[in-house]
Design a protein around this motif. Structure first.
Motif, PDB file in Angstrom:
ATOM      1  N   VAL A 195      19.783 -22.312  -0.873  1.00 44.73           N
ATOM      2  CA  VAL A 195      19.238 -22.706   0.580  1.00 44.73           C
ATOM      3  C   VAL A 195      20.305 -22.238   1.645  1.00 44.73           C
ATOM      4  O   VAL A 195      19.774 -21.447   2.512  1.00 44.73           O
ATOM      5  N   ALA A 196      21.314 -22.508   1.464  1.00 44.47           N
ATOM      6  CA  ALA A 196      22.495 -21.917   2.477  1.00 44.47           C
ATOM      7  C   ALA A 196      22.323 -20.511   2.535  1.00 44.47           C
ATOM      8  O   ALA A 196      22.407 -19.975   3.709  1.00 44.47           O
ATOM      9  N   ILE A 197      22.218 -19.669   1.538  1.00 44.53           N
ATOM     10  CA  ILE A 197      21.995 -18.191   1.502  1.00 44.53           C
ATOM     11  C   ILE A 197      20.901 -17.965   2.606  1.00 44.53           C
ATOM     12  O   ILE A 197      21.024 -17.051   3.415  1.00 44.53           O
ATOM     13  N   LEU A 218      19.490 -19.832   4.891  1.00 42.63           N
ATOM     14  CA  LEU A 218      19.863 -20.121   6.405  1.00 42.63           C
ATOM     15  C   LEU A 218      20.536 -19.269   6.851  1.00 42.63           C
ATOM     16  O   LEU A 218      20.723 -18.921   8.092  1.00 42.63           O
ATOM     17  N   GLY A 219      21.630 -18.779   6.161  1.00 39.66           N
ATOM     18  CA  GLY A 219      22.683 -17.793   6.750  1.00 39.66           C
ATOM     19  C   GLY A 219      21.944 -16.312   6.924  1.00 39.66           C
ATOM     20  O   GLY A 219      22.375 -15.803   7.906  1.00 39.66           O
ATOM     21  N   ALA A 220      20.922 -16.042   6.161  1.00 37.39           N
ATOM     22  CA  ALA A 220      20.566 -14.816   6.385  1.00 37.39           C
ATOM     23  C   ALA A 220      19.664 -14.933   7.656  1.00 37.39           C
ATOM     24  O   ALA A 220      19.307 -13.692   8.307  1.00 37.39           O
ATOM     25  N   LYS A 221      19.080 -16.056   7.996  1.00 32.81           N
ATOM     26  CA  LYS A 221      18.076 -16.190   9.154  1.00 32.81           C
ATOM     27  C   LYS A 221      19.263 -16.529  10.353  1.00 32.81           C
ATOM     28  O   LYS A 221      18.654 -16.455  11.621  1.00 32.81           O
ATOM     29  N   SER A 222      20.373 -16.477  10.159  1.00 33.38           N
ATOM     30  CA  SER A 222      21.281 -16.707  11.176  1.00 33.38           C
ATOM     31  C   SER A 222      22.176 -15.400  11.571  1.00 33.38           C
ATOM     32  O   SER A 222      23.308 -15.155  12.358  1.00 33.38           O
ATOM     33  N   GLN A 223      21.691 -14.172  11.117  1.00 27.08           N
ATOM     34  CA  GLN A 223      22.719 -12.971  11.264  1.00 27.08           C
ATOM     35  C   GLN A 223      22.613 -12.558  12.596  1.00 27.08           C
ATOM     36  O   GLN A 223      23.711 -11.829  12.810  1.00 27.08           O
ATOM     37  N   GLY A 228      27.832 -19.981   0.989  1.00 21.56           N
ATOM     38  CA  GLY A 228      26.179 -19.677   0.928  1.00 21.56           C
ATOM     39  C   GLY A 228      25.955 -19.172   2.343  1.00 21.56           C
ATOM     40  O   GLY A 228      25.149 -18.190   2.539  1.00 21.56           O
ATOM     41  N   ILE A 229      26.342 -19.915   3.387  1.00 20.15           N
ATOM     42  CA  ILE A 229      25.855 -19.567   4.898  1.00 20.15           C
ATOM     43  C   ILE A 229      26.426 -18.232   5.049  1.00 20.15           C
ATOM     44  O   ILE A 229      25.914 -17.227   5.656  1.00 20.15           O
ATOM     45  N   TYR A 230      27.717 -17.614   4.678  1.00 20.81           N
ATOM     46  CA  TYR A 230      28.303 -16.540   5.175  1.00 20.81           C
ATOM     47  C   TYR A 230      27.915 -15.675   4.267  1.00 20.81           C
ATOM     48  O   TYR A 230      27.659 -14.559   4.590  1.00 20.81           O
ATOM     49  N   GLY A 261      21.956 -11.072   3.385  1.00 15.04           N
ATOM     50  CA  GLY A 261      20.706 -11.381   3.630  1.00 15.04           C
ATOM     51  C   GLY A 261      20.198 -12.461   2.473  1.00 15.04           C
ATOM     52  O   GLY A 261      21.069 -13.137   1.951  1.00 15.04           O
ATOM     53  N   THR A 262      18.957 -12.467   1.883  1.00 13.93           N
ATOM     54  CA  THR A 262      18.466 -13.410   0.920  1.00 13.93           C
ATOM     55  C   THR A 262      18.582 -12.645  -0.499  1.00 13.93           C
ATOM     56  O   THR A 262      18.126 -13.313  -1.638  1.00 13.93           O
ATOM     57  N   TYR A 263      19.414 -11.706  -0.837  1.00 11.94           N
ATOM     58  CA  TYR A 263      19.426 -10.858  -2.073  1.00 11.94           C
ATOM     59  C   TYR A 263      19.834 -11.866  -3.282  1.00 11.94           C
ATOM     60  O   TYR A 263      19.471 -11.767  -4.353  1.00 11.94           O
ATOM     61  N   LEU A 264      20.750 -12.479  -2.909  1.00 10.76           N
ATOM     62  CA  LEU A 264      21.451 -13.595  -3.698  1.00 10.76           C
ATOM     63  C   LEU A 264      20.715 -14.872  -4.193  1.00 10.76           C
ATOM     64  O   LEU A 264      21.221 -15.414  -5.212  1.00 10.76           O
ATOM     65  N   GLU A 265      19.835 -15.326  -3.498  1.00 11.72           N
ATOM     66  CA  GLU A 265      19.133 -16.516  -3.826  1.00 11.72           C
ATOM     67  C   GLU A 265      18.526 -16.619  -5.153  1.00 11.72           C
ATOM     68  O   GLU A 265      18.732 -17.659  -5.889  1.00 11.72           O
TER      69      GLU A 265
END
Length: 202
Positions: free
Chosen positions: A18-20, A22-27, A168-170, A176-180
């Motif tokens: 989830v953190a990944i 959220l981080g992807a959406k804050s690029q 995860g945020i960073y 992006g979401t590649y690692l989710e």
């Protein structure tokens, strides 16, 4: 201690995914915004992931006397079920369900919309924290079956989740979401292995 860390990492994977996201959406957001988001994610997800297994442990302790003979099998099936659920969501969910994988909660549409706003919504973070920690409450029952200090284990789970959530945020902001999916798959495999150990090794 290795078993504690493996359990903590496995339970942290939902929050990590989830953190990944959220981080992807804050690029497009500022570094200051990203730092605040990472701190909030660490606090909300870490606390929720630490408290929920403790609740499960206390409920399990109350029932353990009644279920002594079957407890290892019940606990093993719980962990295997949780792990299988994570793998199912990674490999078999249809395309419509995987658009924002990791943010699968009943109110996910509202949560995702909130996460795209510049101002961080505490309600959104709280909702996501509870949603990603429900499985941890079920897993907490199995702490009665492992030779672990439940209270210390829950503290470690909280710390590991907090660290993974901030990271995860960073990671999400950079990749992006590649690692989710990969994070959830890893968590699923580890939970299944621990479940098998509970059932057949003890």
């Amino acid at each position: 201690m290795i078993e504690v860390l493996l359990l903590a990492i496995a339970l942290a994977m939902d929050a990590f995914a989830v953190a990944i996201g959220l981080g992807a959406k804050s690029q497009q957001q500022s570094p200051r915004y990203t730092l605040r988001l990472a701190i909030y994610a660490a606090l909300y997800f870490g606390i929720a992931q630490g408290v929920m297994p403790l609740i499960g442990y206390l409920l399990g302790a109350a029932l353990l006397g009644w279920l002594a003979a079957a407890a290892p099998w019940i606990g093993g099936f719980i962990l295997i079920g949780l792990g299988s659920k994570m793998l199912y969501e990674v490999f078999l969910a249809d395309e419509e369900e995987t658009v924002d994988k990791g943010l699968r909660v009943n109110n996910e549409a509202a949560a995702i919309n909130d996460s795209r706003k510049k101002n961080i919504s505490h309600r959104t973070m709280f909702t996501l924290a509870i949603a990603t920690s429900i499985d941890a409450m079920a897993a907490g029952f199995t702490l009665n079956l492992l030779a672990l200090n439940a209270w210390l284990t829950c503290v470690i789970i909280a710390i590991v989740t907090a660290v993974f959530s901030a990271i995860g945020i960073y990671l999400g902001k950079k990749s992006g979401t590649y690692l989710e999916d990969k994070a959830e798959a890893l968590g699923g495999f580890v939970l299944i292995l621990i479940g098998l150990k509970v059932m057949f090794v003890g």
